[in-house]
Write an enzyme that holds these catalytic residues in place. Structure first.
Site, mmCIF file in Angstrom:
data_model
loop_
_atom_site.group_PDB
_atom_site.id
_atom_site.type_symbol
_atom_site.label_atom_id
_atom_site.label_comp_id
_atom_site.label_asym_id
_atom_site.label_seq_id
_atom_site.Cartn_x
_atom_site.Cartn_y
_atom_site.Cartn_z
ATOM 1 N N ASP A 8 -63.372 -37.783 2.590
ATOM 2 C CA ASP A 8 -63.774 -38.685 3.671
ATOM 3 C C ASP A 8 -62.886 -39.911 3.540
ATOM 4 O OD1 ASP A 8 -64.930 -40.543 5.330
ATOM 5 O OD2 ASP A 8 -66.857 -40.629 4.278
ATOM 6 N N LYS A 67 -56.721 -47.502 7.985
ATOM 7 C CA LYS A 67 -57.076 -46.447 8.936
ATOM 8 C C LYS A 67 -56.984 -46.951 10.384
ATOM 9 C CE LYS A 67 -60.916 -43.240 9.613
ATOM 10 N NZ LYS A 67 -62.257 -42.926 9.086
ATOM 11 N N GLU A 168 -65.260 -36.367 11.687
ATOM 12 C CA GLU A 168 -66.317 -36.880 10.811
ATOM 13 C C GLU A 168 -67.716 -36.425 11.250
ATOM 14 O OE1 GLU A 168 -65.337 -41.003 10.868
ATOM 15 O OE2 GLU A 168 -63.524 -40.665 9.702
ATOM 16 N N ASP A 190 -73.327 -43.076 13.202
ATOM 17 C CA ASP A 190 -72.607 -43.399 11.963
ATOM 18 C C ASP A 190 -72.334 -44.903 11.901
ATOM 19 O OD1 ASP A 190 -70.788 -43.809 9.924
ATOM 20 O OD2 ASP A 190 -69.475 -42.150 10.477
#
Lengths: 639, 153
Positions: A8, A67, A168, A190
């Site tokens: 992850d 990211k 994800e 999330d």
């Protein structure tokens, strides 16, 4: 047969997992944590906590949130936003993409991400004790092709063969086990450290289709912490007139407290923030920080942050052209979803209790590892080891059910125990196999029985009968009994021991629970009766073997007390108390005379030594024999 | 009955082949299970250490509080309690991280919370002591680090 790890690769934190013994498991980092900060110092090659700790000292060289730059054009709005938030230098690189510059050297986001992946790889190798070369990496569902491509390249730079890039929310759904063939629509909510994502997925035949995604790329747990810190600072100033906003040391301690308070308030409704000697008053007096923070207050402080997550949920549904009622399941990902107010907001919006059965920090990595397992072939026909749903045992003295294989034992398994006979010269034992949680044999389900005969004549408790239960992976139970003396053996095979319907298991468990008290009374009574019988037996044996050492009067008295006890045992109206009284009386009398005997023996020199030795062994066994059972003395597990 | 004799070898070899296949699969599964188990065993020691560290870490803020109290009050009883506390930590295998003033900053064991005037990349002041259990850093030492000059910050 090397393993494919799941990574992850998060904006603020990353995690690694791997399939182990058929289950996905988080790999702890070298520092012993389950997740690590996605922070890199590329010059010195520091990654994770180690990089984070020197961030203040080395802000220009410490890259975080890389990211956000993956596969992004330097001119894009996104990159402009990121540049405002970071202390390192973002530059225009090849093909107009965003790169970072550290000490005159240009690093692509792929190279920085690769450092994070390298750490993941190294931690996994240290944990597994073998080389790791293949990985599944997760990306947000909204990542476009170039962002996915960049992530794949990062993996390659790190020396990993990226077997697959998965979304994800898909990984989270896998972790929640939602891939089991059902056609349904789910929502993945999330809320992580720095970003919020909501995705609507359609599951069907192992295929996950992302119907819509939405979110807020600058909303997460850090914002919640800040709210608490601000509140603490304001309150402290109100109370003492001292502003701690520029006191770095105090701020650090308040930050620790804020994080801790936030976590505590997920389970408690009130917590205290205590930091002694946080600063000094204008008069030089030490000041302490002591505050109470209630869950209600915290929820008030962050209310608008939580509300901010609802709009994206609405938009995602709208994009997917779905109604709230179409969503069959809502799963929670990200540490912040542990907060009860967040769960409540999700429930209120979707009108359904969200599923929170998987650790939200780990769900994505776990899902990636499961995908890795599927690709490596160890999940496809995954060796799902069953457990036996109910306890398996045999009936022993007094109708007691003695367990051999306890409920929830992973199968295949083998257990054996040595039993003995309940009476002298007992020629055979009956093995009555039982299933269930009740302590008395009669209340459990009989599965089968057989007789082992031909036991050589011997006093009670001497023969050794080994009873073995072998339950194989298919639920076939093989029970064998072997007389260790003669070598004689008998066995029985029972099919489908584990093949019970859920209702049946539930019913039997419920019955056991319902009757627990009554059962315990029954069992205690039988145990006491067994204890009494054993006592009668052993004491008579002593009288017989060493009777001449007792005075006739003592012998009579003991015999009379044993008789009374025996009568009590045989009485239908006997209770636990009445048995206990009778047993106590008899054993007091026996002890009294036993004591006298030893005294006499030690006075009358050492002539009697062997005899008294024998007796001293006998005594404790009377006491410890209370679980003596038919066809058994207390068993000794010999497995 | 007799007629079935001719196709029998074919069946036999097919059966043999499928059995062989099953055997390979089972052998692989067995080895995997064994490997997983061995890994579990090997990692158990480390994970026990980490668990122990987690528990000890929860007590460290208490020691901080005592130490701060002692620094401010110079109370001898508090000093005694600090000593006793550290003795217990020591018995549990916990070591103080060496982060004395003048030591080189090392982010493996230290956490820089502020950059101040002072010798470059050296610890100027310890804000909060750090502890380690064996090789595991329970908590890095929080320090102020010198930046060579005070102009940059």
């Amino acid at each position: 047969m090397s393993k494919i790890i799941g990574i992850d690769l998060g904006t603020t934190f990353s995690a690694v997992a791997v399939m182990e013994a058929g289950k996905a498991k988080i790999i702890p980092t070298a520092e012993g944590r389950n997740i690590f900060p996605s922070i890199v110092e590329p010059v010195k090659g520091l990654v994770g906590d180690v990089a984070k700790r020197q961030m203040v000292l080395n802000p220009k060289n410490t890259i975080f949130s890389i990211k956000r730059l993956m596969g992004q054009r330097f001119d894009s709005e996104n990159v402009k936003k990121v540049t405002k938030h970071v202390s390192f230098e973002v530059v225009k690189g090849k093909d107009g993409l965003a790169d970072v510059k550290v000490e005159d050297k240009i690093y692509t986001p792929q190279e920085i991400s690769a450092k994070i992946l390298q750490k993941a790889k190294a931690d996994a190798e240290a944990y597994l004790g073998e080389k790791v070369t293949e990985a599944v990496i997760t990306v947000p569902a909204y990542f476009d092709d170039s962002q996915r491509q960049a992530t794949k390249q990062a993996g390659e730079i790190a020396g990993l063969d990226v077997k697959r890039i998965i979304n994800e929310p898909t990984a989270a759904a896998l972790a929640y086990g939602l891939d089991k063939g059902k056609n349904e629509i789910i929502a993945v909510y999330d809320l992580g450290g720095g970003t919020f994502d909501v995705s609507i997925l359609e599951l069907g035949d192992g295929v996950f289709e992302v119907k819509a995604t939405n979110g807020d790329t600058f909303l997460g747990g850090d914002d919640f912490d800040h709210r608490i810190m601000e509140w603490v600072l304001t309150e402290f100033k109100k109370e003492t007139g001292v502003d701690l906003a520029n006191d770095k040391q105090a701020l650090q301690r308040i930050k620790d407290s804020a994080e801790k308070a936030k976590i505590e308030l997920s389970s408690a409704t009130e917590t205290e923030i205590n930091q002694p000697f946080i600063t000094q008053s204008k008069e030089g007096q030490p000041l302490h920080l002591t505050m109470k923070l209630t869950r209600a207050k915290l929820e008030e402080l962050v209310d608008d942050l939580i509300k901010k997550t609802i709009k994206p949920c609405e938009l995602a549904l709208k994009d997917a052209k779905l109604k709230k009622s179409d969503i069959k399941e809502i799963i929670l990902v990200g540490g912040m979803t542990r907060m009860p107010a967040v769960q409540a907001a999700v429930k209120e919006f979707f009108g359904k209790e969200p599923n929170k059965s998987v650790n939200p920090d780990e769900a994505v990595a776990i899902g990636a590892a499961i995908q890795g397992g599927v690709l490596a072939g160890d999940v496809k026909d995954i060796l799902l080891l069953d457990v036996t749903p109910l306890t398996l045992g045999v009936e022993t003295m007094g109708g007691v059910s003695t367990p051999l294989i306890e409920r929830n034992t992973t199968i295949p398994t083998t257990k054996s125990q040595v039993f003995s006979t309940a009476s002298d010269s007992q020629p055979q034992v009956e093995i009555n196999i039982l299933q269930g949680e009740r302590p008395m044999a009669g209340d459990n389900k009989p599965l089968g029985r057989f007789v082992l005969d031909g036991i050589a004549p011997a006093p009670r408790g001497i023969p050794q009968i080994e009873v073995s239960f072998d339950l194989d992976a298919n639920g076939i139970l093989k029970v064998s009994a072997k007389d260790k003396g003669t070598g004689k053996e008998q066995h029985i095979t029972i099919q489908n021991v584990t093949n019970l319907s859920d209702e049946e298991v539930e019913r039997m468990k419920a019955e056991a629970e319902k009757n627990a008290e009554e059962d315990k009374r029954k069992k205690d009574f039988v145990d006491k009766r067994n204890e009494a019988e054993t006592f009668i037996f052993t004491t008579r044996k002593v009288l017989k073997d060493a009777g001449d050492k007792f005075e006739a009067k003592a012998k009579d008295e003991i015999e009379a007390s044993l008789k009374d006890l025996e009568d009590e045992v045989k009485k239908d109206t006997a209770t636990l108390d009445s048995l206990n009284d009778a047993l106590k009386k008899a054993s007091d009398i026996a002890q009294k005379h036993g004591e006298a005997l030893y005294k006499a023996a030690s006075e009358s020199d050492k002539k009697e030594e062997p005899k008294s030795d024998e007796k001293s062994e006998e005594k404790p066994s009377e006491k410890s024999d209370k679980t003596a059972e038919k066809p058994a003395e207390e068993g000794e597990v010999v497995e | 009955m007799k007629k079935t004799k001719t196709p029998q070898p074919v069946i036999a070899s097919a059966v043999e082949e499928s059995l062989q296949k099953q055997l390979t699969i089972l052998d692989d599964k067995f080895k995997r299970a064994l490997a997983d188990y061995q890994n579990l065993e090997r990692n158990q020691h480390q994970s026990k250490l980490l668990e122990k560290g987690k528990i000890i870490s929860k007590f460290l803020p208490l020691l901080d509080g005592l130490e701060l109290t002692h620094q401010h009050t110079q109370d001898p009883v508090t000093e005694m309690m600090v000593k006793e506390f550290k003795k217990v930590l020591n018995e549990l295998g916990v070591d103080l991280i060496d982060s004395q003033t003048g030591a080189s900053f090392d982010s493996l064991t230290m956490d820089c919370i502020e950059v101040v005037a002072g010798e470059k990349d050296k610890v100027v002041k310890i804000i909060q002591p750090g502890y380690k259990l064996g090789d595991v850093v329970l908590r890095p030492a929080r320090v102020e680090v010198g930046n060579g000059s005070s102009v940059n910050h």
